[in-house]
Design a protein around this motif. Structure first.
Motif, short mmCIF file in Angstrom:
data_model
loop_
_atom_site.label_atom_id
_atom_site.label_comp_id
_atom_site.label_asym_id
_atom_site.label_seq_id
_atom_site.Cartn_x
_atom_site.Cartn_y
_atom_site.Cartn_z
N PRO A 1 0.74 -1.19 -0.02
CA PRO A 1 0.01 -0.10 0.09
C PRO A 1 0.86 1.33 -0.02
CG PRO A 1 0.05 -0.85 2.10
CD PRO A 1 0.74 -2.06 1.50
N VAL A 2 2.12 1.21 0.31
CA VAL A 2 2.96 2.43 0.44
C VAL A 2 3.15 3.19 -0.81
CG1 VAL A 2 5.13 3.42 1.11
CG2 VAL A 2 4.30 1.19 2.32
N PRO A 3 3.24 2.54 -1.98
CA PRO A 3 3.26 3.44 -3.07
C PRO A 3 1.92 4.04 -3.47
CG PRO A 3 4.01 1.26 -3.66
CD PRO A 3 3.54 1.24 -2.17
N TRP A 4 0.78 3.65 -2.94
CA TRP A 4 -0.48 4.33 -2.88
C TRP A 4 -0.74 5.43 -1.96
CZ3 TRP A 4 -2.85 3.44 -7.45
CH2 TRP A 4 -2.49 2.15 -8.25
N ARG A 5 0.09 5.47 -0.76
CA ARG A 5 -0.02 6.43 0.34
C ARG A 5 0.89 7.48 -0.53
NH1 ARG A 5 4.42 9.20 1.66
NH2 ARG A 5 5.51 7.17 2.30
N ILE A 6 1.99 7.39 -1.06
CA ILE A 6 2.79 8.37 -1.89
C ILE A 6 1.86 8.78 -3.06
CG2 ILE A 6 4.83 8.70 -3.46
CD1 ILE A 6 6.16 6.25 -1.97
N ALA A 7 1.00 8.08 -3.60
CA ALA A 7 0.24 8.50 -4.69
C ALA A 7 -0.79 9.47 -4.35
CB ALA A 7 -0.39 7.43 -5.41
N LEU A 8 -1.46 9.21 -2.84
CA LEU A 8 -2.28 10.19 -2.59
C LEU A 8 -1.70 11.55 -2.15
CD1 LEU A 8 -4.12 7.57 -0.34
CD2 LEU A 8 -5.13 9.07 -1.82
N TRP B 1 -7.73 6.17 -3.36
CA TRP B 1 -8.08 5.54 -2.14
C TRP B 1 -8.41 4.22 -2.39
CZ3 TRP B 1 -7.22 6.02 2.80
CH2 TRP B 1 -8.12 5.59 3.64
N THR B 2 -9.35 3.96 -3.04
CA THR B 2 -9.86 2.39 -3.21
C THR B 2 -8.68 1.67 -3.59
OG1 THR B 2 -11.90 3.33 -4.43
CG2 THR B 2 -11.37 1.15 -4.74
N GLU B 3 -7.51 1.95 -4.27
CA GLU B 3 -6.64 1.06 -4.53
C GLU B 3 -5.59 0.77 -3.07
OE1 GLU B 3 -5.85 -0.66 -6.99
OE2 GLU B 3 -7.26 0.06 -8.42
N ALA B 4 -5.66 1.96 -2.38
CA ALA B 4 -4.90 1.82 -1.17
C ALA B 4 -5.55 0.97 -0.14
CB ALA B 4 -4.71 3.17 -0.44
N VAL B 5 -6.97 1.01 0.14
CA VAL B 5 -7.48 0.39 1.14
C VAL B 5 -7.73 -0.89 0.60
CG1 VAL B 5 -8.66 2.35 1.96
CG2 VAL B 5 -9.69 0.93 0.42
N ARG B 6 -7.96 -1.52 -0.56
CA ARG B 6 -7.68 -2.65 -1.14
C ARG B 6 -6.58 -3.57 -0.80
NH1 ARG B 6 -6.55 -5.47 -5.86
NH2 ARG B 6 -5.88 -3.50 -6.72
N HIS C 1 -4.16 6.72 5.36
CA HIS C 1 -5.28 7.39 6.02
C HIS C 1 -4.97 8.76 6.24
CE1 HIS C 1 -7.31 3.51 6.81
NE2 HIS C 1 -8.52 4.14 7.01
N VAL C 2 -3.76 8.87 6.69
CA VAL C 2 -3.25 10.36 6.96
C VAL C 2 -3.09 11.07 5.64
CG1 VAL C 2 -1.22 11.85 7.82
CG2 VAL C 2 -2.13 9.77 9.18
N ALA C 3 -2.79 10.34 4.63
CA ALA C 3 -2.65 11.05 3.40
C ALA C 3 -4.09 11.45 3.04
CB ALA C 3 -2.06 10.38 2.29
N ALA C 4 -5.06 10.89 3.07
CA ALA C 4 -6.33 10.99 2.79
C ALA C 4 -6.96 12.00 3.53
CB ALA C 4 -7.36 9.51 2.86
N LEU C 5 -6.57 12.04 4.82
CA LEU C 5 -7.24 13.00 5.61
C LEU C 5 -6.57 14.51 5.44
CD1 LEU C 5 -8.76 13.13 8.46
CD2 LEU C 5 -6.63 13.52 9.40
N LYS C 6 -5.39 14.46 4.89
CA LYS C 6 -5.03 15.90 4.39
C LYS C 6 -5.49 16.26 3.10
CE LYS C 6 -0.21 14.96 6.09
NZ LYS C 6 1.13 14.64 5.65
N TYR C 7 -5.66 15.48 2.32
CA TYR C 7 -6.34 15.73 0.94
C TYR C 7 -8.05 16.49 1.24
CZ TYR C 7 -8.61 15.62 -3.81
OH TYR C 7 -8.97 15.89 -4.76
N LEU C 8 -8.35 15.68 2.40
CA LEU C 8 -9.77 16.14 2.69
C LEU C 8 -9.87 17.58 3.65
CD1 LEU C 8 -11.38 12.62 3.01
CD2 LEU C 8 -11.82 14.16 1.18
N SER C 9 -8.83 17.86 4.09
CA SER C 9 -8.94 18.89 5.14
C SER C 9 -9.17 20.22 4.35
CB SER C 9 -7.35 18.99 5.67
OG SER C 9 -6.54 19.63 4.49
N ALA C 10 -9.89 21.19 5.12
CA ALA C 10 -10.22 22.59 4.61
C ALA C 10 -8.92 23.16 3.80
CB ALA C 10 -10.79 23.33 6.00
#
Length: 343
Positions: free
Chosen positions: A141-148, A165-170, A179-188
């Motif tokens: 999953p680490v390349p997908w964290r980098i991708a996020l 995100w779908t690829e990461a959690v799969r 999750h941290v990378a996704a949270l940053k994307y979704l932040s204000a």
């Protein structure tokens, strides 16, 4: 009356602050971003220009599917390669198709792209490197964290984010880094909102495994909110996010912290983050307890977000928390042992 209150506060601080240092390591024993026992030898070898130990370490994490450790090690090794590139150049020359070297290469390229004024343009050129890292091990999953992280820097739309995100959690449904990378994307601060950020964090924490650092995501959402300068101190927090929601995020992180031993390096970043949140919420006693649990392990995040000297900021804050706790204690408070003879 104001002068009298100030005098009593000063007296309480003078009386109680020194003894509140119990359980806190001395300043000169506090370490910033200390590597664990597996990473430290690899960094020492890299300092000598050798890459073998780093290669073996990452290969071990890949073969045993230690994705959380792998993510941490990749970020640290890429950071080291940024300042000391020779050893990594040797690794790439000797093993250009090594999946672990490809992963470090992708992480390093993203870090460099983020630091450039031409961030979005440079990061778009990194896409093939991330794809090559993802092909190195389809389970990883680490390349997908980098991708996020890459998606956030390239202004990728929500549709692209959802695909990544779908690829990461799969690959790893509870991977903290993703999750941290996704949270940053979704932040204000980026492409979401405070509400979207908190909703995502709270859902993820609710679904997290026992002891998972994902349970600290609401505290990270609180950090994102508190550093967005809502204004007005604690009273101003409720303008967008109710104070109760911030306290609940802190309480969940406190419960997570209690599942780990004191001075355990694994949750150190979460504990440092929690201290920041508790201080902003003026929960001084809780903050002091977390500082004791943190022990000697200061981490750059979150202090590098508020200071160019994260270690100095951490140490200064420790003193400030002790002063705040001391100033709220009764002036004539005595140790239980003194009052009862140790009974």
């Amino acid at each position: 009356m104001a002068l009298l209150d100030a005098l009593f506060r000063a007296a309480r601080m003078a009386r109680h602050t020194p003894r509140l240092a119990a359980g806190l390591p001395p300043d000169d024993e506090v370490l910033l971003d200390a590597p664990d026992d597996r990473l430290a030898p690899a960094l020492v070898a890299a300092g000598r220009g050798e890459y073998d130990l780093a290669a073996k370490l990452l290969a071990a994490t890949r073969e045993s599917a230690e994705w959380e450790n792998r993510d941490r090690y990749v970020m640290r090794l890429a950071g080291f390669a940024q300042s000391r590139p020779e050893w990594f150049a040797y690794w790439q020359f000797a093993a250009p198709h090594d999946p672990d070297a490809l992963l470090v290469k992708a992480q390093l390229a993203v870090v460099r792209g983020w630091e450039s004024p031409a961030r979005a343009e440079l990061l778009r050129e990194v896409s093939p490197l991330i794809a090559a890292a993802a092909d190195g091990d389809p389970r990883d999953p680490v390349p997908w964290r980098i991708a996020l992280d890459h998606a956030r820097g390239t202004n990728a739309p929500h549709t692209v984010f959802e695909e990544l995100w779908t690829e990461a959690v799969r690959r790893s449904p509870h991977h903290y880094g993703c999750h941290v990378a996704a949270l940053k994307y979704l932040s204000a601060a980026w492409y979401g909102s405070h509400r979207e950020c908190f909703d995502f964090a709270e859902r993820a924490a609710q679904d997290a495994l026992p002891g998972s650092l994902v349970q600290a995501l609401p505290a990270r959402a609180a950090f994102a909110y508190l550093t967005s300068d809502p204004g007005g101190g604690p009273a101003g927090f409720a303008r967008l996010v109710p104070r109760e929601r911030l306290d609940a995020a802190a309480d969940l992180a406190i419960a997570l912290s209690s599942e780990y031993a004191a001075a355990d390096p694994w949750p150190a970043e979460v504990r440092n983050l929690l201290v920041y949140v508790l201080v902003r919420l003026e929960r001084w006693t809780d903050a002091l307890e977390q500082l004791r649990l943190t022990g000697p392990y200061a981490t750059s995040f979150p202090w590098d977000r508020v200071s160019d000297d994260p270690l100095g900021q951490f140490l200064e804050l420790r003193d400030g928390v002790r002063i705040e706790v001391a100033s709220a204690m009764p002036l004539r408070a005595r140790r239980v042992a003194e009052d009862t003879g140790g009974r």
